[in-house]
Every structure is written in C-alpha cells, then in structure tokens.
Design an enzyme around this catalytic site. Structure first.
Site, PDB file in Angstrom:
ATOM      1  N   PRO A 138       0.875  -1.599   0.102  1.00 31.82           N
ATOM      2  CA  PRO A 138       0.428  -0.145   0.296  1.00 31.82           C
ATOM      3  C   PRO A 138       1.075   1.694  -0.009  1.00 31.82           C
ATOM      4  O   PRO A 138       1.763   1.625   0.481  1.00 31.82           O
ATOM      5  CB  PRO A 138      -0.694  -0.137   1.184  1.00 31.82           C
ATOM      6  CG  PRO A 138      -0.132  -1.351   2.053  1.00 31.82           C
ATOM      7  CD  PRO A 138       0.567  -1.998   1.107  1.00 31.82           C
ATOM      8  N   VAL A 139       0.757   2.369  -0.829  1.00 31.87           N
ATOM      9  CA  VAL A 139       0.993   3.838  -0.676  1.00 31.87           C
ATOM     10  C   VAL A 139       0.844   4.218   0.361  1.00 31.87           C
ATOM     11  O   VAL A 139      -0.011   4.581   1.533  1.00 31.87           O
ATOM     12  CB  VAL A 139       0.836   4.238  -2.218  1.00 31.87           C
ATOM     13  CG1 VAL A 139       1.207   3.244  -3.268  1.00 31.87           C
ATOM     14  CG2 VAL A 139      -0.515   4.675  -2.428  1.00 31.87           C
ATOM     15  N   LEU A 176       5.476   1.722   4.773  1.00 29.14           N
ATOM     16  CA  LEU A 176       5.581   0.437   4.379  1.00 29.14           C
ATOM     17  C   LEU A 176       6.712   0.455   2.724  1.00 29.14           C
ATOM     18  O   LEU A 176       7.072  -0.710   1.979  1.00 29.14           O
ATOM     19  CB  LEU A 176       4.448  -0.657   3.634  1.00 29.14           C
ATOM     20  CG  LEU A 176       3.772  -1.065   4.993  1.00 29.14           C
ATOM     21  CD1 LEU A 176       2.817  -2.272   4.503  1.00 29.14           C
ATOM     22  CD2 LEU A 176       4.636  -1.684   6.539  1.00 29.14           C
ATOM     23  N   GLY A 177       7.350   1.207   2.981  1.00 37.11           N
ATOM     24  CA  GLY A 177       8.610   1.383   1.760  1.00 37.11           C
ATOM     25  C   GLY A 177       7.801   1.049   0.265  1.00 37.11           C
ATOM     26  O   GLY A 177       9.023   0.859  -0.372  1.00 37.11           O
ATOM     27  N   ALA A 215      10.035   0.898  -3.126  1.00 41.58           N
ATOM     28  CA  ALA A 215      10.540  -1.115  -3.814  1.00 41.58           C
ATOM     29  C   ALA A 215      10.341  -0.677  -4.803  1.00 41.58           C
ATOM     30  O   ALA A 215      10.627  -1.594  -6.024  1.00 41.58           O
ATOM     31  CB  ALA A 215       9.646  -1.216  -2.895  1.00 41.58           C
ATOM     32  N   ASP A 268      15.404   3.178   3.763  1.00 44.71           N
ATOM     33  CA  ASP A 268      13.677   2.922   2.834  1.00 44.71           C
ATOM     34  C   ASP A 268      14.847   1.716   2.308  1.00 44.71           C
ATOM     35  O   ASP A 268      14.808   0.661   2.036  1.00 44.71           O
ATOM     36  CB  ASP A 268      12.740   3.119   2.965  1.00 44.71           C
ATOM     37  CG  ASP A 268      12.226   3.432   3.505  1.00 44.71           C
ATOM     38  OD1 ASP A 268      12.337   3.646   5.014  1.00 44.71           O
ATOM     39  OD2 ASP A 268      10.962   4.651   3.105  1.00 44.71           O
TER      40      ASP A 268
HETATM   41  O1  PMV Z   1       7.557   6.404   5.988  1.00 41.30           O
HETATM   42  P1  PMV Z   1       8.102   5.250   5.453  1.00 41.30           P
HETATM   43  O2  PMV Z   1       8.228   3.860   5.453  1.00 41.30           O
HETATM   44  O3  PMV Z   1       8.377   6.274   4.527  1.00 41.30           O
HETATM   45  O4  PMV Z   1       9.365   6.239   6.384  1.00 41.30           O
HETATM   46  C1  PMV Z   1       9.639   7.208   6.866  1.00 41.30           C
HETATM   47  C2  PMV Z   1      11.268   7.048   8.021  1.00 41.30           C
HETATM   48  C3  PMV Z   1      11.394   8.045   8.188  1.00 41.30           C
HETATM   49  O5  PMV Z   1      12.652   7.506   9.487  1.00 41.30           O
HETATM   50  C4  PMV Z   1      10.939   8.873   8.962  1.00 41.30           C
HETATM   51  C5  PMV Z   1      11.996   8.968   7.648  1.00 41.30           C
HETATM   52  C6  PMV Z   1      13.507   8.579   6.981  1.00 41.30           C
HETATM   53  O6  PMV Z   1      13.471   8.617   5.964  1.00 41.30           O
HETATM   54  O7  PMV Z   1      14.162   7.023   7.959  1.00 41.30           O
END
Ligand code: PMV
Length: 313
Positions: A96-97, A101-102, A106, A149
C-alpha cells in the site's frame, strides 16, 4: 524481457531519529512486493505503465517528479545510456502507498534492477549500486530521506542502520528467535515528506528537547539489537512500547494509531508501536503464535483496514 521485484519494509525501531543520525532497525516484509518488467516495444517509444492505477503514458509526457521516469533516468545516468531503446516499463505493487511500508523505495529498486538487466548492465546492479540509485529517487518524494528504506528493501535482510558520512553504517545481524509481527493499517494515508518536515519544525523550535528524544530512540534501537540477537522477545516488546511513547512525544502518532497500539497490547501483544513516518499508515504488534489470532481480531475490531502477518527471521 527483464523482470525484478523488491519487498516492502517495516521500521522496528528509530524512525525519525534516524534522519538525525541515530541508529535504527528495519526489516523486509517479503510477502508484499513491487514488481517491474521491461519489454522491448519497437516503434512505441518509451512507455510507462502502472495498470493498477490506470497509468499508461509516454516517458516524454511524464511529470518531472514522476517516480517511474525518475528511476529510469537514474539507470540511464549511472550506465551512461543517453537514449533508451523503445520499451514498455510495467509496474505493479502489493505494497500500500503512503502507509509506512516502503512502497516508493520498493518500486524504484525493482525498476532499477529490471532496467539495468534489460540494458545488458545487470552486472552493475550490486546491492550498493541499486540502493544508491534508489536513494536518489527517494529524495524526490521524501526531501531528506535517511536512506534506511532503500537499504532494507534492496538488501532484504533486517538491518541496523546509521546515517553518516562518508558512508552510512549498514550492518546485518542474526535474529536468534523469529519475530512474529502483525502489521495493521489505519487506512489513513500519510505523506512521509510532510511528517518529516513537521518533526524538523519542532526540532528547530525545541532543539534540546528533540535531541533528547532522538537520543532516547537511538538508545532503544541499540538495546533492541541486543535483545533481537539474544532472542529476548519480552524485552523487544518493552522497547517497542517505549519507542512508541517517544514517538507520541514527537507528535507523530495519531488517535487511530494509539487506538490500535492500545488494542494490540490489551489483547496480548508483547509490544506495539507505529512504524514509518506516522500520523497514519501502519502500526506493528509483536505477538506470539498463541496470541496472534486474538490480537488480529482486536486490531480489526478497533478499525484496522488490513492486518498482515510477517515473520522476521
Ligand atoms: O514512512 P516511511 O515508510 O517512508 O518511513 C519513513 C521513515 C522516516 O524515518 C520517518 C524517514 C526516513 O527517511 O528515515
């Protein structure tokens, strides 16, 4: 034709603080994947397709921040290809966007691998190379990504990560006892860039307090690495709960996330916290096999739009 995939990810410890140089731990979610396929398409130019989203456009028409085009451009730059042959790039994803969950990382990693392979440059596509190019694509949507990520989705192993110069610290480590997680979606989308910017504003206004919060998150990540290596599940759970408390103090949790976290703990989870940027997206709950079903039911009863189970080993 060339095809490649990359997994989703969860951040177990240290989101946000990782942007400020503190250690963090993330793990892949291998059953949720993004897939990219590149096929020759003579006479059609370069086309970008995302059938799930109804997208079918020429690369020449793509917006400057189009993530598919951006990933292809990174591969062109890194391989020295100034003009792509006619091709169709098709992307699908189960991740899911805008939900922590990256998904963006990905998708970019899958495109970069498939495109390098299609161009006969697959030998270049080491994890370091794919991760570095994915990071460049991430910058478009995240502003100041830490790099965690792209690292975890490319290496597809649990990683201990510290953003630093000249090279990030990336360490894989043994997981002594499998970590069973339930990943529950609030159903609310949240843009990482906006939440990261909100944390930065608060850090600028209250630098000392936020530095202390980030230090606290970093110490929890250090402790969690030891607990994971020792198989101390109860300890991991306690550290997750403590990390959630610090994330609440950073104002990145939300009513929905707090409710799911509370429900998970009350129904037998060893620990629970939001994962990723927060203010929506997903939370994670550490469960034992005998409690998994009761925690899942409680998460659904408390508003989770989707609950996935994932074992980190
Ligand atoms: O929301 P996501 O899955 O893109 O995770 C971001 C993680 C953060 O620490 C909030 C930002 C980062 O760049 O590490």
């Amino acid at each position: 034709m060339a095809t490649a995939t990359a997994p989703g990810k969860v951040i177990l410890f240290g989101e946000h603080a990782v942007v400020y140089g503190r250690p963090a731990i993330a793990a892949p979610v291998s059953q949720l994947r993004a897939t990219a396929s590149v096929t020759a398409n003579v006479g059609a130019g370069v086309r970008l397709l995302a059938p799930d989203l109804g997208i079918d456009i020429a690369m020449a028409e793509a917006a400057t921040d189009d993530p598919l085009a951006a990933a292809l451009r990174q591969v062109m730059k890194a391989t020295g290809v100034s003009r792509l042959p006619d091709l169709s790039l098709t992307v699908t994803s189960q991740i899911p966007v805008a939900s922590g969950l990256g998904s963006g990382a990905a998708i970019a990693a899958a495109i970069i691998r498939a495109a390098a392979d299609f161009l006969g440059q697959g030998a270049l596509a080491t994890p370091e190379w794919v991760s570095a190019l994915t990071y460049e694509v991430e910058k478009i949507h995240h502003g100041t990504p830490s790099g965690i990520d792209n690292t975890v989705v490319v290496y597809e192993r649990p990683v201990y990560f510290v953003k630093q110069h000249p090279a990030n610290k990336i360490e894989t480590f043994p997981v002594a006892v499998p970590i069973r997680l339930l990943i529950a979606d609030t159903g609310t989308r949240s843009a990482t860039k906006a939440v990261v910017a909100a944390v930065r504003q608060q850090w600028q206004a209250e630098t000392e307090r936020f530095e202390r919060l980030f230090d606290g998150c970093g110490q929890l990540a250090e402790g969690a690495r030891v607990a994971i290596q020792q198989g101390d599940l109860a300890g991991i759970g306690r550290l997750m709960n403590e990390n959630q408390r610090l994330l609440q103090l950073m104002n990145v949790s939300s009513g929905e996330l707090d409710r799911l976290v509370k429900a998970a703990r009350a129904s037998g989870a060893l620990g629970a916290k939001l994962s990723g940027a927060g203010r929506g997206g997903n939370m994670i709950a550490l469960v034992t096999l005998d409690r998994e079903e009761s925690v899942r039911q409680s998460l659904v009863a408390n508003g989770a739009s989707q609950v996935i189970s994932s074992v980190i080993a």
